[in-house]
Design a protein around this motif. Structure first.
Motif, PDB file in Angstrom:
ATOM      1  N   GLY A 209       2.366  14.463  -9.048  1.00  0.00           N
ATOM      2  CA  GLY A 209       3.394  15.485  -9.223  1.00  0.00           C
ATOM      3  C   GLY A 209       3.724  15.713 -10.686  1.00  0.00           C
ATOM      4  O   GLY A 209       3.867  16.852 -11.136  1.00  0.00           O
ATOM      5  N   ALA A 210       3.836  14.628 -11.449  1.00  0.00           N
ATOM      6  CA  ALA A 210       4.114  14.745 -12.887  1.00  0.00           C
ATOM      7  C   ALA A 210       2.970  15.455 -13.597  1.00  0.00           C
ATOM      8  O   ALA A 210       3.195  16.289 -14.488  1.00  0.00           O
ATOM      9  CB  ALA A 210       4.343  13.364 -13.496  1.00  0.00           C
TER      10      ALA A 210
ATOM     11  N   LEU B 138       0.834  -1.199   0.000  1.00  0.00           N
ATOM     12  CA  LEU B 138       0.000   0.000   0.000  1.00  0.00           C
ATOM     13  C   LEU B 138       0.875   1.258   0.000  1.00  0.00           C
ATOM     14  O   LEU B 138       0.593   2.214  -0.727  1.00  0.00           O
ATOM     15  CB  LEU B 138      -0.926   0.004   1.215  1.00  0.00           C
ATOM     16  CG  LEU B 138      -1.825   1.234   1.367  1.00  0.00           C
ATOM     17  CD1 LEU B 138      -2.794   1.331   0.204  1.00  0.00           C
ATOM     18  CD2 LEU B 138      -2.569   1.177   2.683  1.00  0.00           C
ATOM     19  N   ALA B 139       1.946   1.250   0.768  1.00  0.00           N
ATOM     20  CA  ALA B 139       2.851   2.405   0.809  1.00  0.00           C
ATOM     21  C   ALA B 139       3.496   2.638  -0.558  1.00  0.00           C
ATOM     22  O   ALA B 139       3.637   3.782  -1.001  1.00  0.00           O
ATOM     23  CB  ALA B 139       3.920   2.191   1.870  1.00  0.00           C
TER      24      ALA B 139
ATOM     25  N   ALA C 187       1.297   6.881  -6.730  1.00  0.00           N
ATOM     26  CA  ALA C 187       0.205   7.826  -6.998  1.00  0.00           C
ATOM     27  C   ALA C 187       0.684   9.258  -6.762  1.00  0.00           C
ATOM     28  O   ALA C 187       0.341  10.166  -7.527  1.00  0.00           O
ATOM     29  CB  ALA C 187      -0.999   7.508  -6.105  1.00  0.00           C
ATOM     30  N   GLY C 188       1.485   9.471  -5.740  1.00  0.00           N
ATOM     31  CA  GLY C 188       2.025  10.803  -5.480  1.00  0.00           C
ATOM     32  C   GLY C 188       2.949  11.264  -6.588  1.00  0.00           C
ATOM     33  O   GLY C 188       2.909  12.431  -7.002  1.00  0.00           O
TER      34      GLY C 188
END
Length: 91
Positions: free
Chosen positions: A54-55, A42-43, A49-50
């Protein structure tokens, strides 16, 4: 009567807790390994996803800057270009 209700509730609570404890698997030192693996996965997914977010933010900023750099026409220029781009009616 209230004292009997409290005592009955406490007895039911203790019996329910004992039954619940019997149905559980014993705990291992450090928690369940499967849960630790799932949390690790999950991490990783949250990190991916982060990075994607950001992209996307960088790309949107670049597009916005490109749109701002384009020459903006005044309303008169818009009307003149519209009038000159279409053909004149023939009689």
């Amino acid at each position: 009567m209230a004292l009997g209700t409290v005592a009955g509730g406490a007895a039911l609570g203790l019996a329910g807790r004992a039954a619940f404890k019997r149905g559980r698997r014993p705990r291992m030192l450090g928690g369940r390994p499967n849960l630790n693996q799932q949390l690790g996965e999950l991490a990783k997914q949250v990190g991916r996803a982060g990075a994607s977010a950001g992209a996307l933010a960088i790309e949107l900023r670049q597009l916005r800057e490109q749109a701002d750099e384009r020459k903006r026409q005044s309303p008169i220029e818009v009307v003149l270009s519209a009038l000159t781009s279409r053909g004149l009616p023939r009689h």
